[in-house]
Design a protein around this motif. Structure first.
Motif, PDB file in Angstrom:
ATOM      1  N   ALA A   1      -7.944   8.217  -9.244  1.00 55.03           N
ATOM      2  CA  ALA A   1      -7.111   8.520 -10.408  1.00 55.03           C
ATOM      3  C   ALA A   1      -7.819   8.149 -11.700  1.00 55.03           C
ATOM      4  CB  ALA A   1      -5.773   7.794 -10.294  1.00 55.03           C
ATOM      5  N   MET A   2      -8.604   7.071 -11.683  1.00 55.74           N
ATOM      6  CA  MET A   2      -9.334   6.658 -12.886  1.00 55.74           C
ATOM      7  C   MET A   2     -10.420   7.671 -13.229  1.00 55.74           C
ATOM      8  SD  MET A   2      -9.743   2.597 -12.019  1.00 55.74           S
ATOM      9  CE  MET A   2     -11.007   2.380 -13.271  1.00 55.74           C
ATOM     10  N   CYS A   3     -11.036   8.251 -12.212  1.00 60.69           N
ATOM     11  CA  CYS A   3     -12.124   9.200 -12.448  1.00 60.69           C
ATOM     12  C   CYS A   3     -11.615  10.599 -12.742  1.00 60.69           C
ATOM     13  CB  CYS A   3     -13.064   9.236 -11.229  1.00 60.69           C
ATOM     14  SG  CYS A   3     -13.870   7.657 -10.914  1.00 60.69           S
ATOM     15  N   GLY A   4     -10.386  10.872 -12.362  1.00 60.48           N
ATOM     16  CA  GLY A   4      -9.829  12.198 -12.554  1.00 60.48           C
ATOM     17  C   GLY A   4      -8.901  12.520 -11.409  1.00 60.48           C
ATOM     18  N   PRO A   5      -7.621  12.156 -11.532  1.00 59.23           N
ATOM     19  CA  PRO A   5      -6.692  12.262 -10.408  1.00 59.23           C
ATOM     20  C   PRO A   5      -6.473  13.704  -9.978  1.00 59.23           C
ATOM     21  CG  PRO A   5      -5.492  11.824 -12.432  1.00 59.23           C
ATOM     22  CD  PRO A   5      -6.960  11.736 -12.763  1.00 59.23           C
ATOM     23  N   VAL A   6      -6.395  13.855  -8.670  1.00 62.92           N
ATOM     24  CA  VAL A   6      -6.028  15.142  -8.120  1.00 62.92           C
ATOM     25  C   VAL A   6      -4.527  15.363  -8.270  1.00 62.92           C
ATOM     26  CG1 VAL A   6      -5.994  16.544  -6.027  1.00 62.92           C
ATOM     27  CG2 VAL A   6      -7.941  15.065  -6.508  1.00 62.92           C
ATOM     28  N   ASN A   7      -3.766  14.317  -7.915  1.00 59.90           N
ATOM     29  CA  ASN A   7      -2.321  14.353  -8.104  1.00 59.90           C
ATOM     30  C   ASN A   7      -1.955  13.351  -9.186  1.00 59.90           C
ATOM     31  OD1 ASN A   7      -1.935  16.220  -6.011  1.00 59.90           O
ATOM     32  ND2 ASN A   7      -1.890  14.578  -4.469  1.00 59.90           N
ATOM     33  N   ALA A   8      -1.313  13.777 -10.229  1.00 58.61           N
ATOM     34  CA  ALA A   8      -0.933  12.860 -11.301  1.00 58.61           C
ATOM     35  C   ALA A   8       0.097  11.885 -10.796  1.00 58.61           C
ATOM     36  CB  ALA A   8      -0.364  13.654 -12.494  1.00 58.61           C
ATOM     37  N   PRO A   9      -0.094  10.571 -11.030  1.00 60.28           N
ATOM     38  CA  PRO A   9       0.896   9.594 -10.585  1.00 60.28           C
ATOM     39  C   PRO A   9       2.215   9.774 -11.315  1.00 60.28           C
ATOM     40  CG  PRO A   9      -0.751   8.575 -12.014  1.00 60.28           C
ATOM     41  CD  PRO A   9      -1.217   9.976 -11.750  1.00 60.28           C
TER      42      PRO A   9
ATOM     43  N   ALA B   1       0.838  -1.204   0.000  1.00 63.56           N
ATOM     44  CA  ALA B   1       0.000   0.000   0.000  1.00 63.56           C
ATOM     45  C   ALA B   1       0.874   1.255   0.000  1.00 63.56           C
ATOM     46  CB  ALA B   1      -0.926  -0.010   1.216  1.00 63.56           C
ATOM     47  N   ALA B   2       1.980   1.217   0.751  1.00 62.39           N
ATOM     48  CA  ALA B   2       2.877   2.374   0.794  1.00 62.39           C
ATOM     49  C   ALA B   2       3.523   2.633  -0.567  1.00 62.39           C
ATOM     50  CB  ALA B   2       3.960   2.150   1.858  1.00 62.39           C
ATOM     51  N   GLU B   3       3.860   1.563  -1.289  1.00 57.77           N
ATOM     52  CA  GLU B   3       4.454   1.736  -2.617  1.00 57.77           C
ATOM     53  C   GLU B   3       3.455   2.381  -3.576  1.00 57.77           C
ATOM     54  OE1 GLU B   3       7.636   1.143  -3.440  1.00 57.77           O
ATOM     55  OE2 GLU B   3       7.969   0.612  -1.339  1.00 57.77           O
ATOM     56  N   ILE B   4       2.184   1.989  -3.452  1.00 53.08           N
ATOM     57  CA  ILE B   4       1.160   2.611  -4.294  1.00 53.08           C
ATOM     58  C   ILE B   4       1.015   4.083  -3.941  1.00 53.08           C
ATOM     59  CG2 ILE B   4      -1.321   2.632  -4.816  1.00 53.08           C
ATOM     60  CD1 ILE B   4      -1.277  -0.415  -4.495  1.00 53.08           C
ATOM     61  N   GLY B   5       1.035   4.387  -2.641  1.00 52.82           N
ATOM     62  CA  GLY B   5       0.971   5.779  -2.217  1.00 52.82           C
ATOM     63  C   GLY B   5       2.146   6.589  -2.724  1.00 52.82           C
ATOM     64  N   ALA B   6       3.338   5.977  -2.720  1.00 56.95           N
ATOM     65  CA  ALA B   6       4.527   6.674  -3.221  1.00 56.95           C
ATOM     66  C   ALA B   6       4.398   6.948  -4.715  1.00 56.95           C
ATOM     67  CB  ALA B   6       5.773   5.838  -2.931  1.00 56.95           C
ATOM     68  N   TRP B   7       3.815   6.004  -5.455  1.00 52.91           N
ATOM     69  CA  TRP B   7       3.646   6.192  -6.897  1.00 52.91           C
ATOM     70  C   TRP B   7       2.685   7.339  -7.200  1.00 52.91           C
ATOM     71  CZ3 TRP B   7      -0.343   4.610 -10.595  1.00 52.91           C
ATOM     72  CH2 TRP B   7       0.111   4.667 -11.929  1.00 52.91           C
ATOM     73  N   PHE B   8       1.687   7.507  -6.336  1.00 51.21           N
ATOM     74  CA  PHE B   8       0.729   8.591  -6.523  1.00 51.21           C
ATOM     75  C   PHE B   8       1.210   9.909  -5.920  1.00 51.21           C
ATOM     76  CE2 PHE B   8      -2.387   5.183  -7.294  1.00 51.21           C
ATOM     77  CZ  PHE B   8      -3.052   5.715  -8.386  1.00 51.21           C
ATOM     78  N   GLY B   9       2.376   9.904  -5.318  1.00 47.85           N
ATOM     79  CA  GLY B   9       2.892  11.128  -4.723  1.00 47.85           C
ATOM     80  C   GLY B   9       2.123  11.556  -3.484  1.00 47.85           C
ATOM     81  N   GLU B  10       1.831  10.590  -2.592  1.00 44.35           N
ATOM     82  CA  GLU B  10       1.103  10.858  -1.354  1.00 44.35           C
ATOM     83  C   GLU B  10       2.004  10.530  -0.161  1.00 44.35           C
ATOM     84  OE1 GLU B  10      -1.866  12.102  -0.984  1.00 44.35           O
ATOM     85  OE2 GLU B  10      -2.673  12.034  -3.030  1.00 44.35           O
ATOM     86  N   PRO B  11       2.902  11.424   0.213  1.00 39.19           N
ATOM     87  CA  PRO B  11       3.858  11.114   1.284  1.00 39.19           C
ATOM     88  C   PRO B  11       3.190  10.836   2.622  1.00 39.19           C
ATOM     89  CG  PRO B  11       3.939  13.443   0.699  1.00 39.19           C
ATOM     90  CD  PRO B  11       3.102  12.783  -0.330  1.00 39.19           C
TER      91      PRO B  11
END
Length: 218
Positions: free
Chosen positions: A208-216, A119-129
């Motif tokens: 992200a599929m519906c319209g990401p706030v932060n681009a991955p 889950a943390a790796e997915i968060g890192a990919w989305f830029g969610e520290p």
């Protein structure tokens, strides 16, 4: 890719509570007159399918492939060890079965840590520290919440069996019975915390599929 991530995380989310039956229930599903399968097996299969789906996604981070392989390896170990729960319930005085039940708890701690790391790796990919920190903290807290009851039970057992001739075997057999009752609630926290982090990671994918706030990150 995002849809595959979301599907994998959803499988893991629903597989975790079914896997919980391995520790706290004996529910069986009758697939045929001659075939009965423990319900928790379906939980482990669901989690494995979810991790497999995550593994099919291209590398999100430098550690992504290693994290997915680690989770798959842990699940295979749990599948191997799971029958010992039933054998231990039938013959709780056998030290070998008790040792394998304790091994399941240790591997489960490793598994919670691995899933939270995914889950943390997915968060890192989305830029969610902030999410990354929460997921990593959740993984280590899951280890602590399982380790504390086990450690207390071991210490209580050692104190209770010091006068026995075969105190080592007696300690091994009595450990599961000397976990304080109130600590069973503490042992449930790793399941709920991990499910929460998996669900939030899934929500990141759907958002992200519906319209990401932060681009991955690519």
């Amino acid at each position: 890719m995002l849809l595959r991530l979301a599907r994998g995380l959803l499988c893991i989310f629903w597989g975790i509570p079914l896997s919980l039956l391995m520790f706290f229930g004996t529910m069986e599903l009758r697939l045929a007159s001659w075939l009965r399968v423990p319900a928790f097996v379906f939980g482990l299969v669901l989690v494995f399918c979810g991790v497999f789906q995550l593994g099919r996604v291209r590398t999100l981070t430098p550690r992504w492939a290693r994290r997915t392989r680690e989770a798959q390896f842990i699940l295979l170990i749990l599948v191997y060890l799971s029958p010992f729960v039933y054998w231990w319930r039938a013959m709780p005085h056998v030290p070998y079965y008790c040792a394998n039940v304790l091994a399941i708890v240790v591997v489960a701690m490793w598994g919670f840590l691995a899933v939270n790391r995914l889950a943390a790796e997915i968060g890192a990919w989305f830029g969610e520290p902030a999410f990354v920190i929460e997921a990593r903290l959740s993984g280590w807290l899951a280890v602590v919440f399982l380790l504390v009851p086990g450690t207390i039970a071991v210490l209580r057992t050692i104190l209770a069996t010091t006068s026995f001739e075969n105190s080592g075997l007696a300690t091994l057999v009595l450990v599961p019975y000397l976990v304080p009752r109130w600590m069973y609630a503490l042992a449930l926290l790793p399941f709920t915390m991990t499910m929460m982090m998996v669900w939030r990671a899934k929500e990141l994918c759907l958002r992200a599929m519906c319209g990401p706030v932060n681009a991955p990150h690519p």
